[in-house]
Enzyme design. Structure first.
Site, PDB file in Angstrom:
ATOM      1  N   HIS A 102       0.683  -0.845   0.098  1.00 35.11           N
ATOM      2  CA  HIS A 102       0.306  -0.082  -0.609  1.00 35.11           C
ATOM      3  C   HIS A 102       0.562   1.183  -0.187  1.00 35.11           C
ATOM      4  CE1 HIS A 102      -1.630  -2.818   2.557  1.00 35.11           C
ATOM      5  NE2 HIS A 102      -3.157  -3.187   1.263  1.00 35.11           N
ATOM      6  N   ASP A 204      34.751 -31.190  13.747  1.00 34.28           N
ATOM      7  CA  ASP A 204      35.096 -33.080  13.328  1.00 34.28           C
ATOM      8  C   ASP A 204      35.899 -33.012  12.536  1.00 34.28           C
ATOM      9  OD1 ASP A 204      34.540 -35.643  12.331  1.00 34.28           O
ATOM     10  OD2 ASP A 204      32.926 -35.077  12.583  1.00 34.28           O
ATOM     11  N   HIS A 212      36.657 -36.766   2.704  1.00 30.13           N
ATOM     12  CA  HIS A 212      37.315 -35.849   2.195  1.00 30.13           C
ATOM     13  C   HIS A 212      38.322 -36.604   1.271  1.00 30.13           C
ATOM     14  CE1 HIS A 212      34.471 -32.553   3.076  1.00 30.13           C
ATOM     15  NE2 HIS A 212      34.593 -32.160   4.404  1.00 30.13           N
TER      16      HIS A 212
END
Ligand code: FES
Ligand SMILES: [Fe+2]
Length: 448
Positions: A102, A204, A212
């Site tokens: 508005h 971790d 990895h």
């Protein structure tokens, strides 16, 4: 909800319900994201008056705006008329924020500055002074990092960060020019509970040589505390798992160079480190100047900010329900670094921990699967464990915190879940314990 039985720090046990329960998630939004100091923006991202940056505090959409007087304010990104989002772009510079619905318009200081048909439709009876944007209760900065807090009466940001500043300064205050975040925000939606990536990065080291292994073989150029060829070669003297810092954590190697282990061409970075190390030792002392600056360090600021000096990525996790997050990442540079090193950092961050990053994709798959395996009727009743190297921590000269030797441990994760439980059990800050275990900050610092 009583969470006393859901986490057992003494034995390293967590109920899987903490990753899937909608009820616990709502409690986290209130007691963790609604109470803790949360990272909003780096000052380098909004340098000029009118610069704004949109982010989230929990699931609350927030606009952070540089004011004319240079201060920074933050507001809920929600129109006070009927609730619409008033700012739809991620960042920019604005003289006003005008609602699409508005047309109410808000100034950068949050005040309601214009209302269409104010006289005609509201008959001049609208009290604009009560309809400004809702401010975030507290906004404060620590060396370029701007944090916000919804809680009415939190500890100061300095006290909240506590001894984590010992590690933060290795990146934020090593060089006189300070730091910047470079590049645009790299956003990734991941079907993971928000706690899983945080506890992965906070402690971790265990998964590094396994999850990895392929990525490390592809890009690693320097040894990383013996983690280069799999877990069997882990060197417990090559790093530290540091916790007991008001819920914050650090996981660090100690060689002063292995932060650049994943750069295809590390020589320019190593030359930069060698050239500047004497002045860093002068600023931060020997322990940090020799052993930490240039090392691979994972720093976690509870609950959802992590950054890795060395690999140079900087990240927040925005929760989107118990089973989803938006992960936002940037590259972080020291302003004193030559342009070619800054460019190499951005490149390498994208290669390793970016949207298509080799490492991020390894992690994303595991974290999403751990989340999914906590959602079933039966699996939600099971436990998971962070019980490696229980009761094998203590002080270490020159460092703050409760420290376990080595990068491979679950010491930090236990502290992370302990902090989670402390917040979830407490009604307010008065019920949350403060601990800066084995505090040594200051002895060698420039601002002692
Ligand atoms: S909802 Fe914003 S002007 Fe109506
Ligand atoms: Fe990982």
């Amino acid at each position: 909800m009583d969470v006393s039985g859901l986490v057992d720090t003494a034995t390293g046990r967590q109920s899987r319900a903490i990753y899937s329960s909608e009820e616990l998630y709502r409690q986290e939004l209130e007691r963790i994201f609604g109470r803790c100091w949360l990272f909003l923006v780096h000052t380098s991202q909004i340098p000029e008056a009118g610069d704004y940056f949109r982010t989230f505090m929990g699931e609350d959409d927030v606009i952070v705006i540089r004011q004319k007087d240079g201060t920074i304010k933050a507001f809920l990104n929600s129109c006070t008329h009927r609730g619409n989002r008033i700012c739809r772009s991620d960042r920019g510079n604005a003289k006003a924020f005008t609602c699409n619905y508005h047309g109410w318009s808000f100034a950068p200081d949050g005040s309601l500055s214009a209302v269409p048909l104010e006289k005609e439709a509201y008959f001049g009876e609208l009290d604009r002074s009560r309809l400004g944007l809702v401010p975030v209760a507290h906004v404060a900065e620590y060396k370029g990092l701007v944090f916000g807090c919804f809680d009415a009466d939190p500890p100061s940001l300095e006290d909240y960060l506590g001894d984590a500043k010992f590690f933060l300064d290795v990146w934020l205050d090593a060089m006189p020019g300070g730091t910047s975040l470079v590049g645009e925000t790299q956003k990734m939606v991941l079907a993971s509970n928000w706690k899983l990536p945080v506890e992965n990065v906070c402690g971790d080291g265990y998964h590094l040589g396994w999850a990895h292994a392929g990525a490390m073989r592809a890009v690693q150029s320097l040894d990383l505390a013996g983690l280069s060829v799999g877990n069997s070669s882990t060197d417990l003297d090559g790093g530290l798992s540091v916790a007991g810092l008001n819920g914050h954590m650090a996981l660090t190697s100690l060689d002063g160079v292995s932060g650049y282990a994943f750069y295809p061409k590390p020589k320019p970075m190593l030359d930069y480190l060698e050239f500047n190390r004497p002045q860093v030792i002068e600023r931060l002392g020997k322990v940090r100047g020799e052993q930490l600056w240039g090392s691979q360090i994972n720093i976690t600021i509870f609950p959802n900010l992590q950054f890795l000096p060395g690999l140079n990525w900087f990240r927040v996790y925005h929760p989107k329900g118990p089973g989803q997050i938006e992960q936002w990442t940037w590259a972080m540079v020291e302003n004193d670094m030559p342009a070619e090193i800054q460019a190499a950092i951005l490149d390498n961050q994208c290669l390793t921990f970016g949207l298509a990053g080799l490492f991020d994709n390894d992690d994303g798959d595991n974290l999403a699967a751990c989340t999914e395996q906590s959602r079933g009727w039966r699996t939600a009743q099971m436990d998971v464990f962070t019980n490696m190297a229980l009761n094998r921590s203590g002080p270490r000269e020159g460092f703050p915190g409760d420290i376990a030797a080595g990068l491979v441990s679950e010491h930090n994760q236990r502290y992370f879940y302990r902090r989670w439980q402390e917040h979830m059990q407490a009604d307010n800050w008065a019920g949350v314990p403060t601990y800066n275990i084995n505090s040594v900050v200051a002895e060698e610092t420039i601002d002692a």
